[in-house]
Design a protein around this motif. Structure first.
Motif, PDB file in Angstrom:
ATOM      1  N   UNK B  21       0.886  -1.153   0.000  1.00 34.21           N
ATOM      2  CA  UNK B  21       0.000   0.000   0.000  1.00 34.21           C
ATOM      3  C   UNK B  21       0.931   1.212   0.000  1.00 34.21           C
ATOM      4  N   UNK B  22       0.714   2.148  -0.899  1.00 29.21           N
ATOM      5  CA  UNK B  22       1.629   3.300  -0.937  1.00 29.21           C
ATOM      6  C   UNK B  22       1.479   4.130   0.327  1.00 29.21           C
ATOM      7  N   UNK B  23       2.553   4.820   0.665  1.00 35.08           N
ATOM      8  CA  UNK B  23       2.552   5.657   1.863  1.00 35.08           C
ATOM      9  C   UNK B  23       1.401   6.674   1.801  1.00 35.08           C
ATOM     10  N   UNK B  25      -1.452   6.521   0.164  1.00 34.74           N
ATOM     11  CA  UNK B  25      -2.754   5.888   0.369  1.00 34.74           C
ATOM     12  C   UNK B  25      -2.952   5.510   1.827  1.00 34.74           C
ATOM     13  N   UNK B  26      -1.893   4.968   2.426  1.00 35.51           N
ATOM     14  CA  UNK B  26      -1.981   4.574   3.831  1.00 35.51           C
ATOM     15  C   UNK B  26      -2.284   5.784   4.702  1.00 35.51           C
ATOM     16  N   UNK B  27      -1.684   6.929   4.353  1.00 34.23           N
ATOM     17  CA  UNK B  27      -1.928   8.128   5.154  1.00 34.23           C
ATOM     18  C   UNK B  27      -3.354   8.627   4.998  1.00 34.23           C
ATOM     19  N   UNK B  28      -3.871   8.553   3.788  1.00 35.21           N
ATOM     20  CA  UNK B  28      -5.239   9.046   3.606  1.00 35.21           C
ATOM     21  C   UNK B  28      -6.236   8.114   4.300  1.00 35.21           C
ATOM     22  N   UNK B  29      -5.987   6.811   4.249  1.00 38.78           N
ATOM     23  CA  UNK B  29      -6.856   5.874   4.974  1.00 38.78           C
ATOM     24  C   UNK B  29      -6.723   6.085   6.480  1.00 38.78           C
ATOM     25  N   UNK B  30      -5.473   6.295   6.931  1.00 35.40           N
ATOM     26  CA  UNK B  30      -5.238   6.538   8.354  1.00 35.40           C
ATOM     27  C   UNK B  30      -5.994   7.762   8.848  1.00 35.40           C
ATOM     28  N   UNK B  32      -8.752   8.961   7.658  1.00 34.03           N
ATOM     29  CA  UNK B  32     -10.170   8.620   7.758  1.00 34.03           C
ATOM     30  C   UNK B  32     -10.433   7.817   9.036  1.00 34.03           C
ATOM     31  N   UNK B  33      -9.552   6.853   9.309  1.00 38.12           N
ATOM     32  CA  UNK B  33      -9.735   6.008  10.497  1.00 38.12           C
ATOM     33  C   UNK B  33      -9.636   6.836  11.774  1.00 38.12           C
ATOM     34  N   UNK B  34      -8.764   7.862  11.755  1.00 37.20           N
ATOM     35  CA  UNK B  34      -8.606   8.681  12.952  1.00 37.20           C
ATOM     36  C   UNK B  34      -9.936   9.312  13.340  1.00 37.20           C
ATOM     37  N   UNK B  36     -12.924   8.230  12.738  1.00 40.62           N
ATOM     38  CA  UNK B  36     -13.940   7.276  13.205  1.00 40.62           C
ATOM     39  C   UNK B  36     -13.457   6.394  14.359  1.00 40.62           C
ATOM     40  N   UNK B 105     -15.606   2.684   2.012  1.00 45.17           N
ATOM     41  CA  UNK B 105     -14.414   2.447   2.823  1.00 45.17           C
ATOM     42  C   UNK B 105     -14.737   1.971   4.226  1.00 45.17           C
TER      43      UNK B 105
END
Lengths: 302, 111
Positions: B21-23, B25-30, B32-34, B36, B105
């Motif tokens: 997973x690119x850095x 992408x991982x940051x943008x998903x992270x 979002x998770x933060x 929720x 997501x």
């Protein structure tokens, strides 16, 4: 409570490196790996170790220290079901992958998994997971040759995990709640019919958003006349508890007074209120409710 | 015509690649998770997701969760600022729903 475990898991996965590690683990040829393989040559093993242990602590990774070797980490069912697609960039926009290249193989994967999961997941569900898994993987694969194999494993793992999750939450009875305004007509008719038709596996309750003192006598008369005699209730108010205890919540004109609780199946039946109607009209309503109850029953007990 | 696909998946049981997973992408998903990663917000999203038509009002949510309306409003504002939920004022009510692009997501977290 489920939400707090989930919240802790989400909190742990906020760290981008952990999502990256999960992606690596999910596509690892062995489906599991130790710290040094995950850190890669020259990688910071201590840091990777901290991340892996944090994920293990909230039940997202299992640890396996067989054979006295280094601990190997494997994603758990929770990790697959909850974070599987996110780990492949599910949060970002990803276009629908062109599957024409692998279409026939994907068909076969779907076919095979449909047989494996027969009785648990419909073919459409399996097809959707295969399709989605392929799209997720295809959006970042440079070498496309191994995509079908990865898709097959990823979809199999996710479906297996999902099936276990569902089994775990199965209770022995299905609780159905019928709600109308007065709890003297429609909800009582539905409850009476379902109670007569369903076995002990279905528990039936009723409630009203503005309950009256007693069941409508004209309704009771028609029910008995039709052979539906399981009238055993009195009108009572709708409370959060009774909604919480139900798997199905069927509303018939209770308006917006029905509390919303996650995980319940909500149905709204547009059925006329028998209050003050002629017996002939009540019979039509009873028949209409009977039809809907029979349909509902096929959904509850397939 | 391209060559016929390899016969079945069995051939490639152990693919020799791991997908990263690119850095970015991982940051943008992270991120979002933060937003929720809070039990109340997960419950709110789950409630909205499972509501009829996938939308709910503050009063419904507050009652169902046993929270005060200002608390629910606060969480919804945070979720709104992060682009996770959208608000739709209709008449005297405001209806909240999950932004469709985000739902894909987080749906796995709300089942």
């Amino acid at each position: 409570m489920g939400e707090s475990t989930l919240a802790r898991q989400v909190e742990v996965m906020v760290d981008p490196q952990r999502l990256q590690l999960l992606a690596l683990l999910l596509t690892d040829p062995d489906g599991e790996a130790d710290t040094s393989r995950l850190a890669g040559p020259g990688g910071d093993m201590d840091l990777v170790q901290v991340h892996l242990e944090a994920m293990a602590a909230v039940g997202l990774l299992g640890r396996d220290s067989r054979r006295g070797g280094p601990v190997r980490y494997r994603p758990t069912h929770d990790a697959l079901v909850r974070f599987g697609s996110l780990a492949f960039g599910g949060a970002g926009p990803h276009e629908h992958a062109d599957r024409s290249e692998h279409g026939p193989i994907l068909e076969r994967i779907t076919e095979r998994l449909s047989v494996t999961f027969a009785g648990t997941f419909a073919r459409e569900t399996v097809a959707r997971y295969v399709e989605e898994s392929y799209s997720l993987l295809a959006s970042r694969a440079r070498v496309r040759q191994h995509l079908p194999a990865l898709t097959s494993r990823f979809a199999t793992d996710r479906l297996t995990a999902l099936a276990r999750t569902q089994d775990g939450s199965l209770h022995t009875t299905t609780d159905v709640l019928f709600v109308c305004v007065r709890n003297s007509g429609r909800s009582q008719i539905a409850a009476c019919i379902l109670r007569s038709l369903a076995g002990p596996g279905v528990r039936v309750r009723t409630a009203g958003s503005a309950p009256v003192a007693r069941i409508d006598p004209a309704v009771v008369k028609v029910l008995i006349e039709r052979g539906w005699e399981q009238i055993a209730e009195f009108p009572k108010p709708l409370t959060d508890d009774v909604v919480r205890a139900s798997d199905y919540v069927v509303t018939m004109g209770c308006g917006d007074a029905c509390p919303l609780v996650p995980g319940r199946r909500y149905l709204d039946w547009p059925v006329a209120d028998p209050t003050g109607l002629e017996e002939a009209e009540i019979r039509v309503i009873v028949d209409e409710i009977e039809h809907r109850v029979r349909l509902l029953l096929t959904e509850i007990i397939p | 015509m391209r060559a016929a696909p390899s016969p079945g998946e069995a051939v490639v049981t152990a693919p020799a690649l791991r997908l990263a997973l690119s850095r970015q992408e991982a940051e943008s998903t992270g991120a979002l998770l933060r937003v929720v990663s809070d039990a109340s917000r997960l419950q709110l999203l789950s409630l909205i997701h499972n509501s009829r038509d996938g939308e709910a009002r503050v009063a419904d949510l507050a009652r169902a969760l046993g929270l005060r309306s200002p608390t629910v409003s606060y969480h919804l504002r945070m979720l709104g600022e992060a682009g996770v939920v959208s608000r739709d004022p209709r008449g005297r009510d405001v209806w909240y729903s999950i932004v469709p692009e985000r739902l894909a997501s987080i749906a796995d977290l709300l089942r």
